[in-house]
Design an enzyme around this catalytic site. Structure first.
Site, PDB file in Angstrom:
ATOM      1  N   ASN A  70      44.683  39.790  43.637  1.00  0.00           N
ATOM      2  CA  ASN A  70      45.572  40.129  42.518  1.00  0.00           C
ATOM      3  C   ASN A  70      45.801  38.865  41.683  1.00  0.00           C
ATOM      4  O   ASN A  70      45.254  37.800  41.976  1.00  0.00           O
ATOM      5  CB  ASN A  70      46.889  40.701  43.066  1.00  0.00           C
ATOM      6  CG  ASN A  70      47.736  41.324  41.980  1.00  0.00           C
ATOM      7  OD1 ASN A  70      47.253  42.153  41.202  1.00  0.00           O
ATOM      8  ND2 ASN A  70      48.998  40.928  41.882  1.00  0.00           N
ATOM      9  N   ALA A 122      43.577  46.407  36.255  1.00  0.00           N
ATOM     10  CA  ALA A 122      42.335  46.914  36.843  1.00  0.00           C
ATOM     11  C   ALA A 122      42.043  48.384  36.502  1.00  0.00           C
ATOM     12  O   ALA A 122      40.949  48.709  36.013  1.00  0.00           O
ATOM     13  CB  ALA A 122      42.367  46.690  38.353  1.00  0.00           C
ATOM     14  N   ASP A 173      43.523  44.032  42.146  1.00  0.00           N
ATOM     15  CA  ASP A 173      42.314  44.190  41.328  1.00  0.00           C
ATOM     16  C   ASP A 173      41.101  44.523  42.176  1.00  0.00           C
ATOM     17  O   ASP A 173      40.105  45.044  41.677  1.00  0.00           O
ATOM     18  CB  ASP A 173      42.042  42.929  40.518  1.00  0.00           C
ATOM     19  CG  ASP A 173      42.990  42.844  39.346  1.00  0.00           C
ATOM     20  OD1 ASP A 173      44.165  42.492  39.558  1.00  0.00           O
ATOM     21  OD2 ASP A 173      42.566  43.181  38.225  1.00  0.00           O
ATOM     22  N   ARG A 222      44.173  45.533  29.643  1.00  0.00           N
ATOM     23  CA  ARG A 222      43.994  44.755  30.871  1.00  0.00           C
ATOM     24  C   ARG A 222      44.650  45.545  32.002  1.00  0.00           C
ATOM     25  O   ARG A 222      45.245  46.589  31.782  1.00  0.00           O
ATOM     26  CB  ARG A 222      44.519  43.307  30.745  1.00  0.00           C
ATOM     27  CG  ARG A 222      45.611  43.019  29.782  1.00  0.00           C
ATOM     28  CD  ARG A 222      46.935  43.591  30.191  1.00  0.00           C
ATOM     29  NE  ARG A 222      47.281  43.233  31.551  1.00  0.00           N
ATOM     30  CZ  ARG A 222      48.127  43.894  32.312  1.00  0.00           C
ATOM     31  NH1 ARG A 222      48.729  44.979  31.864  1.00  0.00           N
ATOM     32  NH2 ARG A 222      48.397  43.525  33.537  1.00  0.00           N
ATOM     33  N   GLN A 247      52.097  37.934  31.783  1.00  0.00           N
ATOM     34  CA  GLN A 247      52.117  39.407  31.808  1.00  0.00           C
ATOM     35  C   GLN A 247      53.443  39.951  32.333  1.00  0.00           C
ATOM     36  O   GLN A 247      53.867  41.039  31.970  1.00  0.00           O
ATOM     37  CB  GLN A 247      50.977  39.946  32.680  1.00  0.00           C
ATOM     38  CG  GLN A 247      49.590  39.786  32.088  1.00  0.00           C
ATOM     39  CD  GLN A 247      48.896  38.548  32.611  1.00  0.00           C
ATOM     40  OE1 GLN A 247      49.529  37.524  32.872  1.00  0.00           O
ATOM     41  NE2 GLN A 247      47.588  38.607  32.761  1.00  0.00           N
TER      42      GLN A 247
HETATM   43  C1  LIG Z   1      47.649  48.040  38.341  1.00  0.00           C
HETATM   44  S1  LIG Z   1      47.026  46.709  38.165  1.00  0.00           S
HETATM   45  C2  LIG Z   1      46.733  45.506  39.365  1.00  0.00           C
HETATM   46  C3  LIG Z   1      46.246  44.300  38.692  1.00  0.00           C
HETATM   47  O1  LIG Z   1      45.282  44.638  37.745  1.00  0.00           O
HETATM   48  C4  LIG Z   1      47.366  43.482  38.053  1.00  0.00           C
HETATM   49  O2  LIG Z   1      48.304  43.139  39.024  1.00  0.00           O
HETATM   50  C5  LIG Z   1      46.744  42.257  37.475  1.00  0.00           C
HETATM   51  O3  LIG Z   1      46.560  41.273  38.154  1.00  0.00           O
HETATM   52  C6  LIG Z   1      46.279  42.339  36.084  1.00  0.00           C
HETATM   53  O4  LIG Z   1      45.613  41.180  35.658  1.00  0.00           O
HETATM   54  P1  LIG Z   1      45.146  41.065  34.141  1.00  0.00           P
HETATM   55  O5  LIG Z   1      44.478  39.719  34.099  1.00  0.00           O
HETATM   56  O6  LIG Z   1      46.363  41.146  33.288  1.00  0.00           O
HETATM   57  O7  LIG Z   1      44.170  42.179  33.890  1.00  0.00           O
END
Ligand SMILES: CSC[C@@H](O)[C@@H](O)C(=O)COP(=O)(O)O
Length: 365
Positions: free
Chosen positions: A252, A55, A242, A53, A201
């Protein structure tokens, strides 16, 4: 970055040359396991179930997924079908579509028998570029932290939301890259880590990363940030993105917007760190235009954790029968964003700010 002193990336080619290995992030922080992805389905499932996971990492995984699909069906239809399958896995992060379009465009120019090798190599290049971008984001962003440290003459506290660290990218991270770079340069920095319900996360992944690198940090509940900002305990917020619009709106993890509101009210600078692959130049109004992933309500109603005996358990935490909603992202309008930290430098969250760093986009704008 290191796990138990051993350097890892989140995704890397298997020695067999025909598959990739990823870190299974659904098992962290309590178990470190690698998973081999050998087919299109493996890659699609890994993205959908959040084995991988973040982005940038889902973009790279999708690129490898398209490559793996070429072994089974390298036809023109095969490219379209595989790209559609991968694009449907998660809707919000633009890196996914960006990476698929880049690999697919490459493949359409060559013969089917060349496609697997070419796509695998292109996915590898995207991964290397991501590492370079994140390293540069770290260098630019760490100057902000060092400047604040010089101005305030004390350790700097950064609040971050979700996981935008090396686990969300191929290496280094976006929001955490400046923190790692500052820490390595000897700038005293500590991190307030939002737990980031519903999937946690922050508590699971960001805390695991910072532990692994000896960066001082404290995990806080999602609702604590505003209070801590009011009491002068946050110097700076840095989050990931994202999808970033051409006007500087930042999409985000859900809850980011509330932190930006609190930061504005309390005068705390609020930055988003992102590589170019996260910018969607076709969009101008993030709130209206960015598709927000709606995830399974079970992520809200249930929590999984470790038991005292080391086993795992999933427990119910919501009154049975109550309806739940689970939007996974929100949009922070550009007006609440102090600046964007990119691989090319730091800019204002405005169309002009972004075009100043990416002048090659001026013609299209
Ligand atoms: C470097 S990553 C930026 C985003 O991808 C991060 O902050 C995020 O929101 C990730 O969400 P996720 O749902 O865990 O994929």
């Amino acid at each position: 970055m290191n796990i138990d002193g051993k350097p890892y990336r989140t995704i890397f080619p298997d020695p067999d040359g025909e598959s990739v290995q990823v870190i299974d992030q659904t098992r962290l922080p309590f178990a470190f396991e690698l998973k081999r992805l050998a087919t299109l389905d493996d890659a699609a499932v890994a993205i959908r179930t959040m084995i991988v996971r973040g982005a940038p990492l889902i973009g790279v995984t999708a690129a490898y997924g398209l490559a793996l699909a070429m072994r089974a069906d390298p036809s023109a239809d095969g490219i379209d079908r595989a790209a559609a399958t991968l694009a449907a896995t998660r809707p919000t992060a633009i890196n996914l579509r960006w990476a698929l379009e880049r690999v697919a465009a490459n493949l359409r120019q060559i013969e089917p028998h060349e496609r697997f090798v070419r796509a695998f190599a292109e996915a590898g290049r995207i991964a290397e570029e991501d590492v370079a971008s994140c390293r540069a984001i770290g260098a630019h962003g760490s100057r902000l932290i060092a400047d604040l440290h010089r101005a305030k003459g004390r350790p700097i506290t950064v609040l971050t939301h979700c996981n935008a660290g090396w686990l969300a990218t191929v290496d280094w991270g976006t929001a955490l890259a400046p923190i790692y770079a500052a820490h390595e340069a000897g700038v005293p920095v500590r991190v307030l880590v939002d737990e980031t319900r519903p999937r946690n996360q922050g508590a699971a992944l960001t805390a695991f990363e910072l532990n692994g690198h000896g960066v001082p940090h404290t995990v806080i509940s999602d609702n604590a940030g505003g209070h801590l900002m009011q009491h002068g305990q946050v110097d700076l917020c840095i989050v990931g993105s994202d999808r970033t619009t051409a006007s500087g709106d930042v999409c985000n993890k859900i809850g980011t917007y509330l932190k930006a509101l609190a930061a504005r009210d309390t005068g705390v600078p609020f930055y988003a760190a992102l590589p170019f692959s996260t910018i969607d130049w076709t969009l101008h109004d993030g709130v209206k235009e960015i598709p927000i992933e709606e995830r399974d309500g079970r992520e809200v109603t249930h929590l999984t954790g470790r038991l005292p005996d080391g086993g795992f358990a999933t427990v119910e935490v919501v009154s049975p029968g109550s309806p739940v909603a689970n939007p996974a992202f929100d949009v922070t309008p550009a007006r609440l964003v102090t600046g964007l930290i990119t691989e090319r430098g730091v800019c204002e969250a405005t169309p002009e700010g972004l075009l100043g760093l990416y002048p090659e986009r001026r013609a299209a704008a």
